[in-house]
Design a protein around this motif. Sequence first.
Motif, PDB file in Angstrom:
ATOM      1  N   ASP A 223      -8.848  46.094  31.476  1.00 12.22           N
ATOM      2  CA  ASP A 223      -8.781  45.144  30.805  1.00 12.22           C
ATOM      3  C   ASP A 223     -10.310  44.858  30.204  1.00 12.22           C
ATOM      4  O   ASP A 223     -11.246  44.618  30.882  1.00 12.22           O
ATOM      5  CB  ASP A 223      -8.306  43.730  31.537  1.00 12.22           C
ATOM      6  N   ALA A 224     -10.571  44.534  28.989  1.00  8.79           N
ATOM      7  CA  ALA A 224     -11.945  44.751  28.239  1.00  8.79           C
ATOM      8  C   ALA A 224     -12.340  43.097  28.672  1.00  8.79           C
ATOM      9  O   ALA A 224     -13.544  43.032  28.796  1.00  8.79           O
ATOM     10  CB  ALA A 224     -11.513  44.469  26.845  1.00  8.79           C
ATOM     11  N   ASP A 225     -11.664  42.300  29.057  1.00  2.10           N
ATOM     12  CA  ASP A 225     -12.020  40.731  29.029  1.00  2.10           C
ATOM     13  C   ASP A 225     -12.409  40.411  30.752  1.00  2.10           C
ATOM     14  O   ASP A 225     -12.644  39.507  30.976  1.00  2.10           O
ATOM     15  CB  ASP A 225     -11.069  39.773  28.684  1.00  2.10           C
ATOM     16  N   LEU A 226     -12.182  41.720  31.353  1.00  2.00           N
ATOM     17  CA  LEU A 226     -12.528  41.428  33.009  1.00  2.00           C
ATOM     18  C   LEU A 226     -13.849  41.259  33.244  1.00  2.00           C
ATOM     19  O   LEU A 226     -14.837  41.834  32.666  1.00  2.00           O
ATOM     20  CB  LEU A 226     -11.975  42.622  33.682  1.00  2.00           C
ATOM     21  N   GLY A 227     -14.209  40.345  33.843  1.00  2.00           N
ATOM     22  CA  GLY A 227     -15.499  39.723  34.347  1.00  2.00           C
ATOM     23  C   GLY A 227     -15.473  38.249  35.128  1.00  2.00           C
ATOM     24  O   GLY A 227     -14.443  38.072  35.620  1.00  2.00           O
ATOM     25  N   PRO A 228     -16.626  37.799  35.447  1.00  2.00           N
ATOM     26  CA  PRO A 228     -16.657  36.609  36.252  1.00  2.00           C
ATOM     27  C   PRO A 228     -15.891  35.396  36.113  1.00  2.00           C
ATOM     28  O   PRO A 228     -15.063  34.963  36.841  1.00  2.00           O
ATOM     29  CB  PRO A 228     -18.115  36.228  36.306  1.00  2.00           C
ATOM     30  N   ALA A 229     -15.858  35.137  34.665  1.00  2.00           N
ATOM     31  CA  ALA A 229     -14.763  33.947  34.134  1.00  2.00           C
ATOM     32  C   ALA A 229     -13.172  34.306  34.573  1.00  2.00           C
ATOM     33  O   ALA A 229     -12.703  33.495  35.040  1.00  2.00           O
ATOM     34  CB  ALA A 229     -15.062  33.655  32.608  1.00  2.00           C
ATOM     35  N   ARG A 230     -12.873  35.436  34.195  1.00  2.00           N
ATOM     36  CA  ARG A 230     -11.571  35.933  34.296  1.00  2.00           C
ATOM     37  C   ARG A 230     -11.232  35.695  36.005  1.00  2.00           C
ATOM     38  O   ARG A 230      -9.989  35.220  36.311  1.00  2.00           O
ATOM     39  CB  ARG A 230     -11.074  36.857  33.690  1.00  2.00           C
ATOM     40  N   ILE A 231     -12.053  36.473  36.534  1.00  2.00           N
ATOM     41  CA  ILE A 231     -11.712  36.417  38.207  1.00  2.00           C
ATOM     42  C   ILE A 231     -11.637  35.149  38.875  1.00  2.00           C
ATOM     43  O   ILE A 231     -10.771  34.967  39.423  1.00  2.00           O
ATOM     44  CB  ILE A 231     -12.678  37.481  38.962  1.00  2.00           C
ATOM     45  N   ALA A 232     -12.510  34.255  38.259  1.00  2.00           N
ATOM     46  CA  ALA A 232     -12.627  32.781  38.858  1.00  2.00           C
ATOM     47  C   ALA A 232     -11.353  31.879  38.359  1.00  2.00           C
ATOM     48  O   ALA A 232     -10.562  31.451  39.039  1.00  2.00           O
ATOM     49  CB  ALA A 232     -14.013  32.245  38.026  1.00  2.00           C
ATOM     50  N   GLY A 233     -11.040  32.373  37.172  1.00  2.00           N
ATOM     51  CA  GLY A 233      -9.652  31.504  36.735  1.00  2.00           C
ATOM     52  C   GLY A 233      -8.554  32.027  37.459  1.00  2.00           C
ATOM     53  O   GLY A 233      -7.689  31.219  37.840  1.00  2.00           O
ATOM     54  N   ALA A 234      -8.398  33.229  37.761  1.00  2.00           N
ATOM     55  CA  ALA A 234      -7.197  33.985  38.486  1.00  2.00           C
ATOM     56  C   ALA A 234      -7.151  33.391  39.741  1.00  2.00           C
ATOM     57  O   ALA A 234      -5.942  33.379  40.337  1.00  2.00           O
ATOM     58  CB  ALA A 234      -7.353  35.438  38.258  1.00  2.00           C
ATOM     59  N   HIS A 235      -8.555  32.856  40.348  1.00  2.00           N
ATOM     60  CA  HIS A 235      -8.436  32.474  41.787  1.00  2.00           C
ATOM     61  C   HIS A 235      -8.453  30.961  41.835  1.00  2.00           C
ATOM     62  O   HIS A 235      -8.953  30.476  42.851  1.00  2.00           O
ATOM     63  CB  HIS A 235      -9.419  33.202  42.579  1.00  2.00           C
ATOM     64  N   HIS A 236      -8.737  30.347  40.930  1.00  2.00           N
ATOM     65  CA  HIS A 236      -8.962  28.756  40.741  1.00  2.00           C
ATOM     66  C   HIS A 236     -10.227  28.409  41.380  1.00  2.00           C
ATOM     67  O   HIS A 236     -10.416  27.573  42.455  1.00  2.00           O
ATOM     68  CB  HIS A 236      -7.939  28.056  41.541  1.00  2.00           C
ATOM     69  N   VAL A 237     -11.469  29.086  41.218  1.00  2.00           N
ATOM     70  CA  VAL A 237     -12.832  29.122  41.794  1.00  2.00           C
ATOM     71  C   VAL A 237     -13.587  28.735  40.778  1.00  2.00           C
ATOM     72  O   VAL A 237     -13.304  29.467  39.624  1.00  2.00           O
ATOM     73  CB  VAL A 237     -12.991  29.887  42.926  1.00  2.00           C
ATOM     74  N   SER A 238     -14.960  28.595  40.981  1.00  2.00           N
ATOM     75  CA  SER A 238     -15.865  28.441  39.873  1.00  2.00           C
ATOM     76  C   SER A 238     -16.611  29.982  39.850  1.00  2.00           C
ATOM     77  O   SER A 238     -16.505  30.805  40.845  1.00  2.00           O
ATOM     78  CB  SER A 238     -17.263  27.522  40.445  1.00  2.00           C
ATOM     79  N   THR A 239     -17.071  30.244  38.819  1.00  2.00           N
ATOM     80  CA  THR A 239     -17.928  31.494  38.417  1.00  2.00           C
ATOM     81  C   THR A 239     -19.049  31.821  39.448  1.00  2.00           C
ATOM     82  O   THR A 239     -19.331  32.947  39.919  1.00  2.00           O
ATOM     83  CB  THR A 239     -18.405  31.621  36.825  1.00  2.00           C
TER      84      THR A 239
END
Length: 309
Positions: A223-239
């Motif tokens: 996924d081209a948009d994989l990064g800190p923001a997406r990972i944070a959103g998927a786990h409901h935590v801060s970047t």
Amino acid sequence: MSMMLDTRAVSPTERTDYWAAGIAEHYFPMRVESFGSATFDARLAGGAIGPLFVRSISGPPHRVARTRGMIASADPENILLYLLRRGCCIVEQDGRSCELRAGDLAVQDTSRPSSFEAPVDFDVMVVSFPRWMLGGRADAIAARAAERVHGGRDPVLRLAASLFSGAGILAEGPGLNDGDGDVVADMLLPAMLNLFRRSDDAASASDALAARMRRYALEHLRDADLGPARIAGAHHVSTRLVHKQFATAGGVSAWIRQQRLEAAAEELRSTDHPVSEVASRWGYRDPASFARAFRRAWGQSPGQVRAAG
């Protein structure tokens, strides 16, 4: 002793390939890289204890790695427990690695890419626990993969290591009948279940979160948009927390880049897809930038990596 594999059975020039084929037969497919041993004297012995497989491996410096393609072709769905008895080794999984010394323990999950590297001659015992046997604790134990358990520091852990060592002696002996094997397996199971419960709850929770984040990232590497923001959103935590969890791996972006390069290298080795297509699939806009990244990471061009197999 039940000797399953001994490279002395073939000529020195055939031993690395013989070892790779034998490991695939007795475990699962793995890539073997020898570190220049002239004779490559390696041995695999052991046997079954109830539903467990307990094996002893000794050999010269070398590295074995398990890739996504190999997992797709064969996966026994086991958790491997390593007890190092001589030498040292490096166990790696999920972007995390640890160095084991004699008496130390660590685990790996056969369902995810991993590697085992021995820079010197070594002797290690490996106990294969089926996931079904570990029940609801399987994922929690797998989340602690490539984490060193210092065998000489804690008296309870020393006792557990002694128990597993005893099982190794039994497996290398004349063997157990089915009933006795099940009894011994039932003795080993509580030791395995409790082996990683001796750290504090906060550290365990943090390790489990880091493992979930890495697993999520591995599942979405293309996924081209994989990064800190997406990972944070998927786990409901801060970047900020995401960056903290990946700090020991060199940072989020560096870790993702390395995983993509490893996946691209595996695709090059196992398929005849054009280099430009592989580059695009793993996030590179043109073959030139892909080639530069490969040279930085591997010291070789994509074509050379493919040719080396």
